[in-house]
Design a protein around this motif. Structure first.
Motif, PDB file in Angstrom:
ATOM      1  N   SER A  26       0.787  -1.228   0.000  1.00 42.64           N
ATOM      2  CA  SER A  26       0.000   0.000   0.000  1.00 42.64           C
ATOM      3  C   SER A  26       0.828   1.292   0.000  1.00 42.64           C
ATOM      4  N   ASP A  27       2.112   1.215   0.279  1.00 37.83           N
ATOM      5  CA  ASP A  27       2.922   2.431   0.358  1.00 37.83           C
ATOM      6  C   ASP A  27       2.903   3.189  -0.963  1.00 37.83           C
ATOM      7  N   GLY A  28       2.625   4.507  -0.894  1.00 42.49           N
ATOM      8  CA  GLY A  28       2.592   5.338  -2.092  1.00 42.49           C
ATOM      9  C   GLY A  28       1.242   5.398  -2.777  1.00 42.49           C
ATOM     10  N   TYR A  29       0.258   4.687  -2.210  1.00 41.99           N
ATOM     11  CA  TYR A  29      -1.082   4.642  -2.791  1.00 41.99           C
ATOM     12  C   TYR A  29      -2.127   5.062  -1.751  1.00 41.99           C
ATOM     13  N   SER A  30      -3.178   5.691  -2.242  1.00 45.54           N
ATOM     14  CA  SER A  30      -4.349   5.931  -1.405  1.00 45.54           C
ATOM     15  C   SER A  30      -5.596   5.590  -2.212  1.00 45.54           C
ATOM     16  N   VAL A  31      -6.697   5.357  -1.515  1.00 44.90           N
ATOM     17  CA  VAL A  31      -7.942   4.990  -2.184  1.00 44.90           C
ATOM     18  C   VAL A  31      -9.096   5.767  -1.578  1.00 44.90           C
ATOM     19  N   SER A  32     -10.172   5.802  -2.339  1.00 47.26           N
ATOM     20  CA  SER A  32     -11.411   6.386  -1.816  1.00 47.26           C
ATOM     21  C   SER A  32     -12.598   5.666  -2.426  1.00 47.26           C
ATOM     22  N   ARG A  33     -13.637   5.571  -1.625  1.00 46.20           N
ATOM     23  CA  ARG A  33     -14.880   4.957  -2.098  1.00 46.20           C
ATOM     24  C   ARG A  33     -16.044   5.752  -1.506  1.00 46.20           C
ATOM     25  N   SER A  34     -16.558   6.681  -2.307  1.00 51.04           N
ATOM     26  CA  SER A  34     -17.664   7.523  -1.858  1.00 51.04           C
ATOM     27  C   SER A  34     -19.013   6.975  -2.287  1.00 51.04           C
ATOM     28  N   LYS A  35     -19.009   6.055  -3.252  1.00 54.14           N
ATOM     29  CA  LYS A  35     -20.232   5.402  -3.715  1.00 54.14           C
ATOM     30  C   LYS A  35     -19.962   3.907  -3.863  1.00 54.14           C
ATOM     31  N   THR A  36     -20.990   3.109  -3.755  1.00 52.65           N
ATOM     32  CA  THR A  36     -20.829   1.659  -3.888  1.00 52.65           C
ATOM     33  C   THR A  36     -20.144   1.299  -5.189  1.00 52.65           C
ATOM     34  N   GLU A  37     -20.478   1.996  -6.257  1.00 58.71           N
ATOM     35  CA  GLU A  37     -20.028   1.582  -7.578  1.00 58.71           C
ATOM     36  C   GLU A  37     -18.631   2.052  -7.963  1.00 58.71           C
ATOM     37  N   ASP A  38     -18.054   2.984  -7.234  1.00 62.42           N
ATOM     38  CA  ASP A  38     -16.767   3.544  -7.646  1.00 62.42           C
ATOM     39  C   ASP A  38     -15.688   3.381  -6.580  1.00 62.42           C
ATOM     40  N   PHE A  39     -14.506   2.960  -7.047  1.00 61.12           N
ATOM     41  CA  PHE A  39     -13.356   2.785  -6.156  1.00 61.12           C
ATOM     42  C   PHE A  39     -12.164   3.397  -6.871  1.00 61.12           C
TER      43      PHE A  39
END
Lengths: 114, 116
Positions: free
Chosen positions: B61-74
């Motif tokens: 995971s180093d150097g990466y971030s994620v977000s999921r504000s809706k069920t359908e999108d990551f």
């Protein structure tokens, strides 16, 4: 620490013969094991799985064998066809856990010669 | 085929620039994952999500971030891309046992990212 290992980077077999792909794992908490096939420039596609409470699962030409005491599983393809040529990934998961995370091996490139 | 769309499919970017990869699903699956595939390493888990706004780190995971504000999108973001992040990135989805899911995950077509 690699929990899922595929020690053979490649395998070549003749069309019509049996292909045997092998996989070893270290984590005894895994309760499901899966095989995926991957063609170049495509995503991996699910092939077959086996629960840790079974020792064999068959689907057409594909059979997966599980030896829990040896922490070893294998995928048998009989008969092998040229279209089976692809990279095969072994994967394991703790399916009863919170997130279904799959841990993959490094893959074996299968070449089926016509 | 599972309804998973990754965008872009190919991208070349310069070292130090931010990059965001998108995964969109139409299956309403709860779990979503980002993997990277590199020669000799197979598929390695970067981050995963077990619900909207619920994410956790994977093994690289180093150097990466994620977000999921809706069920359908990551979304997967490389805050400052490095050459070591040149790879093929795959998004995957699955359903938990409690919602009738199986052990398998379904993968998108992949995004080939080159950092120069």
């Amino acid at each position: 620490d690699q929990q899922v290992k595929q020690n053979s980077p490649s395998l070549s077999v003749q069309e019509g013969r049996i292909s045997i792909l092998n996989c070893d794992y270290t984590n005894s908490m895994f309760d499901y094991f899966l095989w995926y096939k991957k063609y170049p420039a495509e995503g991996p596609t699910f092939l077959i799985s086996i629960s840790s409470i079974k020792d064999k699962n068959e689907d057409g030409r594909f059979t997966v064998f599980l030896n829990k005491s040896a922490k070893h599983l294998s995928l048998h393809i009989v008969p092998s066809q040229p279209g089976d040529s692809a990279v095969y990934f072994c994967a394991a998961s703790n399916f009863g856990g919170a997130t279904n995370k799959l841990i993959f091996g490094t893959g074996t490139l299968l070449a089926v010669q016509p | 085929d599972a309804g998973i769309t990754q965008s872009p499919r190919h991208k070349v970017t310069e070292t130090g620039t931010p990059v965001t990869l998108r995964c969109h699903q139409t299956e309403n699956h709860r779990y979503m994952y980002w993997y990277r595939q590199d020669p000799g390493h197979g598929l390695r888990l970067i981050h995963y999500s077990y619900g909207v706004k619920d994410t956790d780190k994977g093994e690289v995971s180093d150097g990466y971030s994620v977000s999921r504000s809706k069920t359908e999108d990551f979304l997967l973001t490389l805050e400052s891309a490095t050459s070591s992040q040149t790879s093929v990135y795959f998004c995957a989805i699955s359903e938990p046992l409690s919602r009738g899911g199986g052990p398998e995950a379904f993968f998108g077509q992949g995004t080939r990212l080159t950092v120069v």
